[in-house]
Design an enzyme around this catalytic site. Structure first.
Site, PDB file in Angstrom:
ATOM      1  N   GLU A   1      18.058  40.621 -80.768  1.00 47.03           N
ATOM      2  CA  GLU A   1      16.631  40.925 -80.804  1.00 47.03           C
ATOM      3  C   GLU A   1      16.234  41.120 -82.253  1.00 47.03           C
ATOM      4  O   GLU A   1      17.001  41.681 -83.038  1.00 47.03           O
ATOM      5  CB  GLU A   1      16.322  42.169 -79.981  1.00 47.03           C
ATOM      6  CG  GLU A   1      16.519  41.873 -78.499  1.00 47.03           C
ATOM      7  CD  GLU A   1      16.017  42.951 -77.564  1.00 47.03           C
ATOM      8  OE1 GLU A   1      15.486  42.607 -76.512  1.00 47.03           O
ATOM      9  OE2 GLU A   1      16.186  44.141 -77.892  1.00 47.03           O
TER      10      GLU A   1
ATOM     11  N   GLU B   1      21.274  43.815 -74.200  1.00 41.85           N
ATOM     12  CA  GLU B   1      21.387  44.889 -75.203  1.00 41.85           C
ATOM     13  C   GLU B   1      21.893  46.110 -74.459  1.00 41.85           C
ATOM     14  O   GLU B   1      21.125  46.789 -73.773  1.00 41.85           O
ATOM     15  CB  GLU B   1      20.019  45.166 -75.831  1.00 41.85           C
ATOM     16  CG  GLU B   1      19.404  43.985 -76.551  1.00 41.85           C
ATOM     17  CD  GLU B   1      20.158  43.604 -77.811  1.00 41.85           C
ATOM     18  OE1 GLU B   1      20.914  44.438 -78.328  1.00 41.85           O
ATOM     19  OE2 GLU B   1      20.010  42.462 -78.261  1.00 41.85           O
TER      20      GLU B   1
ATOM     21  N   CYS C   1      20.753  54.164 -78.337  1.00 45.90           N
ATOM     22  CA  CYS C   1      21.967  53.341 -78.244  1.00 45.90           C
ATOM     23  C   CYS C   1      22.670  53.240 -79.590  1.00 45.90           C
ATOM     24  O   CYS C   1      23.871  53.023 -79.642  1.00 45.90           O
ATOM     25  CB  CYS C   1      21.609  51.960 -77.740  1.00 45.90           C
ATOM     26  SG  CYS C   1      20.381  51.157 -78.777  1.00 45.90           S
TER      27      CYS C   1
ATOM     28  N   ASN D   1      14.478  54.989 -73.229  1.00 43.76           N
ATOM     29  CA  ASN D   1      14.649  55.787 -74.453  1.00 43.76           C
ATOM     30  C   ASN D   1      13.698  55.413 -75.590  1.00 43.76           C
ATOM     31  O   ASN D   1      13.361  56.264 -76.402  1.00 43.76           O
ATOM     32  CB  ASN D   1      16.116  55.819 -74.910  1.00 43.76           C
ATOM     33  CG  ASN D   1      16.674  54.473 -75.206  1.00 43.76           C
ATOM     34  OD1 ASN D   1      16.049  53.455 -74.931  1.00 43.76           O
ATOM     35  ND2 ASN D   1      17.862  54.448 -75.774  1.00 43.76           N
TER      36      ASN D   1
HETATM   37  P1  NAP Z   1      19.793  51.781 -67.092  1.00 48.13           P
HETATM   38  O1  NAP Z   1      20.009  52.783 -66.055  1.00 48.13           O
HETATM   39  O2  NAP Z   1      20.738  50.628 -67.173  1.00 48.13           O
HETATM   40  O3  NAP Z   1      18.295  51.253 -66.862  1.00 48.13           O
HETATM   41  C1  NAP Z   1      17.697  50.308 -67.714  1.00 48.13           C
HETATM   42  C2  NAP Z   1      16.666  49.519 -66.930  1.00 48.13           C
HETATM   43  O4  NAP Z   1      17.329  48.782 -65.905  1.00 48.13           O
HETATM   44  C3  NAP Z   1      15.625  50.380 -66.210  1.00 48.13           C
HETATM   45  O5  NAP Z   1      14.390  49.696 -66.191  1.00 48.13           O
HETATM   46  C4  NAP Z   1      16.185  50.476 -64.806  1.00 48.13           C
HETATM   47  O6  NAP Z   1      15.199  50.723 -63.827  1.00 48.13           O
HETATM   48  C5  NAP Z   1      16.740  49.070 -64.649  1.00 48.13           C
HETATM   49  N1  NAP Z   1      17.751  48.946 -63.617  1.00 48.13           N
HETATM   50  C6  NAP Z   1      18.562  49.895 -63.092  1.00 48.13           C
HETATM   51  N2  NAP Z   1      19.330  49.353 -62.108  1.00 48.13           N
HETATM   52  C7  NAP Z   1      18.966  48.051 -62.006  1.00 48.13           C
HETATM   53  C8  NAP Z   1      19.366  46.973 -61.167  1.00 48.13           C
HETATM   54  N3  NAP Z   1      20.291  47.120 -60.214  1.00 48.13           N
HETATM   55  N4  NAP Z   1      18.775  45.766 -61.334  1.00 48.13           N
HETATM   56  C9  NAP Z   1      17.818  45.596 -62.276  1.00 48.13           C
HETATM   57  N5  NAP Z   1      17.385  46.570 -63.100  1.00 48.13           N
HETATM   58  C10 NAP Z   1      17.971  47.783 -62.977  1.00 48.13           C
HETATM   59  O7  NAP Z   1      19.750  52.392 -68.557  1.00 48.13           O
HETATM   60  P2  NAP Z   1      18.898  53.632 -69.065  1.00 48.13           P
HETATM   61  O8  NAP Z   1      19.551  54.864 -68.561  1.00 48.13           O
HETATM   62  O9  NAP Z   1      17.445  53.432 -68.781  1.00 48.13           O
HETATM   63  O10 NAP Z   1      19.060  53.484 -70.647  1.00 48.13           O
HETATM   64  C11 NAP Z   1      20.124  54.025 -71.336  1.00 48.13           C
HETATM   65  C12 NAP Z   1      21.135  52.954 -71.701  1.00 48.13           C
HETATM   66  O11 NAP Z   1      20.480  51.902 -72.405  1.00 48.13           O
HETATM   67  C13 NAP Z   1      22.191  53.474 -72.629  1.00 48.13           C
HETATM   68  O12 NAP Z   1      23.451  53.004 -72.241  1.00 48.13           O
HETATM   69  C14 NAP Z   1      21.790  52.876 -73.975  1.00 48.13           C
HETATM   70  O13 NAP Z   1      22.853  52.741 -74.884  1.00 48.13           O
HETATM   71  C15 NAP Z   1      21.233  51.574 -73.563  1.00 48.13           C
HETATM   72  N6  NAP Z   1      20.359  51.033 -74.612  1.00 48.13           N
HETATM   73  C16 NAP Z   1      20.798  49.969 -75.332  1.00 48.13           C
HETATM   74  C17 NAP Z   1      20.006  49.464 -76.353  1.00 48.13           C
HETATM   75  C18 NAP Z   1      20.450  48.286 -77.162  1.00 48.13           C
HETATM   76  O14 NAP Z   1      19.634  47.765 -77.917  1.00 48.13           O
HETATM   77  N7  NAP Z   1      21.676  47.839 -77.052  1.00 48.13           N
HETATM   78  C19 NAP Z   1      18.773  50.059 -76.614  1.00 48.13           C
HETATM   79  C20 NAP Z   1      18.367  51.153 -75.853  1.00 48.13           C
HETATM   80  C21 NAP Z   1      19.181  51.624 -74.841  1.00 48.13           C
HETATM   81  P3  NAP Z   1      14.974  52.217 -63.240  1.00 48.13           P
HETATM   82  O15 NAP Z   1      14.516  53.040 -64.378  1.00 48.13           O
HETATM   83  O16 NAP Z   1      13.915  52.012 -62.210  1.00 48.13           O
HETATM   84  O17 NAP Z   1      16.270  52.662 -62.671  1.00 48.13           O
END
Ligand code: NAP
Length: 479
Positions: free
Chosen positions: A461, A250, A284, A152
Site C-alpha cells: 500500500e 496487510e 500493526c 485501529n
Molecule cells: P480483524 O479481526 O482481522 O478484522 C479486520 C476486518 O476484517 C474487520 O472489518 C472485520 O470485521 C473483518 N473480518 C473479520 N472476520 C472476517 C471474515 N471471516 N471475513 C471477512 N472479513 C472479516 O482485525 P482487527 O482486530 O480489526 O485489527 C487488528 C489487526 O489488524 C492486528 O493484527 C493488526 O496488526 C492488523 N493490522 C495490520 C495492518 C497492516 O498494515 N499490516 C494495519 C492495521 C492493522 P468485523 O469488525 O465486523 O469483525
C-alpha cells in the site's frame, strides 16, 4: 442519532429499507459507552446487491482526468473537515484527538499522492518493434475491489485502499470494522461531494463472515484488499483461492525495536515512546519487543518507565490525554493476560499496575506498562500484545539479537538504533521485515510502498506499487 453533519444523508445499500430492530447494530463511544449510531446488519444478499451495483457503475470508465479531479477534491475535503473527521475517529475509536487529526492528514496524503501518479496509468508503447509488431502496455482497472478494513486507523486504512482503487478506475465495496464504521461513512460522503458517482463506492455493514464470503466468491470482485489479523487474512486467502482473485494482505506484526550500545539513547527513547504508545499501542507497526544492549539496559529501562508513568490515560476528547481506552474488553483481556504471563515467568514491572477489568465493552483503560527481564517464550514476545506495554529484553551481540528479532512468523516492521553504518547495513539486509526504521520509529508514508514479509502479508500500500494492486496489465501486440 448520527454524531456529525458529515454523516447526514449517507445511505448504505440497505439503509433505505425498513429493517426490524434485530437487524441493526450499535456503534458506541469507546470511552463513555454512549450510542453514537445504529447501522444496518446487512446480509449476504445485501452484500451481493452492493457488488452488483458497483459492477454496474464501472462503465463507462471515467477519463483519467476526471479520476484525478476526484482524488484532488477528496484530499481537499479531508483537509477542510479535519477537525470534524478527527472528532468522529476519536468518538468511535477512543484515540486522542491530536492523533486523530494526524490520521486525517495522513489519509489526505494518499489521495494527494495517487492524484499525482495518474500518468503512470497511461498506455506505454515499447520503443522497439519486436517480432515485427508494435507493443502497447495498458494498465486496466481490475474491476470491483472489495476493501475490508480494521478498527485501529478507521480512516487511514480505508484511504490507502480507496484512493488507488478510484485512481485505477475500480469501483469499491467496503466492509468497515464493526467497531468503527462511522469514519468510513464520513469519507464516502466526502467522496460523493467530490463528484464520485453513486454506485462506484458502496459500504456494507454487518456480520463479517457472510459479507466476506460474498466478496471472496462474487465473480465481479476482482481484487480484495484486506487489512487485519493474520488469522482472518488466511481465511480470506483460502476462500478466494477457488475463484482466483488478486489479494493484497496487510496483516499482523510483531515489531522488534533494537538499541545497540552505539545508539543515541535519547533519540531511541523519544522514538520508542512515540512509536509504542500511538493509538495506545494498538497499531500493526508499533513496537512489540524491545531489545536493549545489556550495557545500557538498566538506565534505558528506567528512563522508559519514568516517561511511561507520566503519560495521561483518559478520554481522547480531552486535549491533555496521551492514551485513550483500548478498543474493547477483549482487547483489555489480551493485554492483561500477556502482562500476567510475563510476571508469572519472572519479568519485572517497572511501570503500570493491575487495573480493574471493565464491566462493559467500553472504558477499557489500561495503564502504560513497562516490563523488564522478558524472555522469548513469553506471550508478550510471541504475539502482538496490541496495548500500551513495553516488553524489554537484553542482548549481547548482533547475531544474537538478529536471530531473536527474526524468530517470529511475522515480518511487518522493525526498528534499529545504531550510529555504526556498517552494522546498520548488515542488520537491515538480514532483517526479514517489510518496513525498517533506522534511527527512527516512524511508520509508513503515502509515497513509499508499505507491506509485510512472511505471515504479515503480501501486496503493498502506498507508492506506485499500491496503485498497481488495482490494475490488470494488458499487452497488445499489433502486427
Ligand atoms: P480483524 O479481526 O482481522 O478484522 C479486520 C476486518 O476484517 C474487520 O472489518 C472485520 O470485521 C473483518 N473480518 C473479520 N472476520 C472476517 C471474515 N471471516 N471475513 C471477512 N472479513 C472479516 O482485525 P482487527 O482486530 O480489526 O485489527 C487488528 C489487526 O489488524 C492486528 O493484527 C493488526 O496488526 C492488523 N493490522 C495490520 C495492518 C497492516 O498494515 N499490516 C494495519 C492495521 C492493522 P468485523 O469488525 O465486523 O469483525
Amino acid at each position: 442519532m448520527l454524531p456529525s453533519e458529515l454523516l447526514d444523508g449517507i445511505d448504505l445499500v440497505a439503509a433505505g429499507r425498513a429493517l426490524p430492530q434485530d437487524r441493526w447494530f450499535e456503534v458506541r463511544n469507546k470511552t463513555s459507552g454512549q450510542v453514537l449510531a445504529r447501522l444496518p446488519r446487512m446480509t449476504a444478499e445485501d452484500a451481493s446487491a452492493a457488488v452488483d451495483e458497483a459492477a454496474a457503475a464501472l462503465e463507462p470508465e471515467p477519463p483519467l482526468e476526471t479520476r484525478r479531479a476526484w482524488l484532488e477534491a477528496i484530499a481537499g475535503l479531508l483537509q477542510a473537515h479535519k477537525s470534524e473527521l478527527a472528532r468522529i475517529i476519536t468518538l468511535e475509536h477512543g484515540k486522542p484527538l491530536k492523533e486523530s487529526a494526524v490520521e486525517v492528514e495522513y489519509t489526505a496524503g494518499f489521495f494527494a499522492f495517487f492524484a499525482r501518479q495518474m500518468d503512470r496509468l497511461k498506455a506505454e508503447v515499447l520503443p522497439e518493434k519486436l517480432r515485427n509488431c508494435r507493443w502497447t502496455i495498458h494498465r486496466r482497472a481490475a474491476g470491483v475491489a472489495g476493501l475490508i478494513t480494521p478498527w485501529n486507523f478507521p480512516l487511514a486504512m480505508l484511504g490507502k485502499k480507496l484512493a488507488p482503487a478510484l485512481a485505477a478506475g475500480c469501483a469499491a465495496v467496503i466492509k468497515p470494522a464493526a467497531q468503527t464504521p462511522l469514519s468510513t461513512l464520513a469519507i464516502c460522503g466526502l467522496a460523493r461531494r467530490a463528484g464520485v458517482p453513486d454506485g462506484r463506492i458502496r459500504v456494507v455493514t454487518g456480520p463479517a463472515g457472510p459479507i466476506g464470503q460474498v466478496l471472496c466468491r462474487h465473480s465481479a470482485v476482482r481484487v480484495i484488499s484486506f487489512t487485519g489479523s493474520t488469522e482472518v487474512g488466511k481465511l480470506l486467502a483460502a476462500q478466494t483461492a477457488p475463484h482466483v482473485k488478486r489479494l493484497a494482505m496487510e496483516l499482523g506484526g510483531n515489531a522488534p525495536f533494537i538499541v545497540f550500545p552505539d545508539a543515541d539513547p535519547a533519540a531511541a527513547l523519544d522514538a520508542l515512546m512515540a512509536n509504542k504508545f500511538r493509538a495506545g499501542g494498538q497499531t500493526c507497526v508499533c513496537t512489540n519487543r524491545v531489545y536493549v544492549h545489556e550495557s545500557l539496559a538498566e538506565s534505558f529501562s528506567r528512563a522508559v518507565a519514568e516517561r511511561a508513568s507520566r503519560l495521561k490515560v483518559g478520554d481522547g476528547m480531552d486535549p491533555t490525554t496521551d492514551i485513550g481506552p483500548l478498543i474493547d474488553r477483549a482487547g483489555f483481556d489480551k493485554v492483561a493476560a500477556h502482562v500476567a504471563d510475563a510476571l508469572r515467568g519472572g519479568a519485572r514491572r517497572l511501570a503500570g499496575d493491575d487495573p480493574p477489568r471493565p464491566e462493559n465493552d467500553w472504558g477499557a483503560f489500561y495503564p502504560p506498562t513497562v516490563l523488564t527481564g522478558v524472555k522469548p517464550e513469553m506471550l508478550v514476545c510471541r504475539e502482538e500484545t496490541f496495548g500500551p506495554v513495553v516488553a524489554i529484553s537484553t542482548f549481547r551481540d548482533e547475531d544474537e539479537v538478529l536471530e531473536a528479532a527474526n524468530s517470529t512468523p511475522f515480518g511487518l516492521a522493525a526498528y534499529l538504533f545504531t550510529r555504526d553504518a556498517g552494522r546498520a547495513g548488515r542488520m537491515i539486509r538480514r532483517l526479514r521485515f517489510g518496513h525498517v526504521g533506522l534511527n527512527t520509529g516512524t511508520g509508513p508514508t503515502p509515497e513509499a510502498p508499505f507491506g509485510g514479509m512472511k505471515e504479515s502479508g503480501y501486496g503493498r500500500e502506498g507508492g506506485v506499487e499500491g496503485l498497481m494492486e488495482y490494475c490488470e496489465t494488458q499487452v497488445v501486440a499489433e502486427g
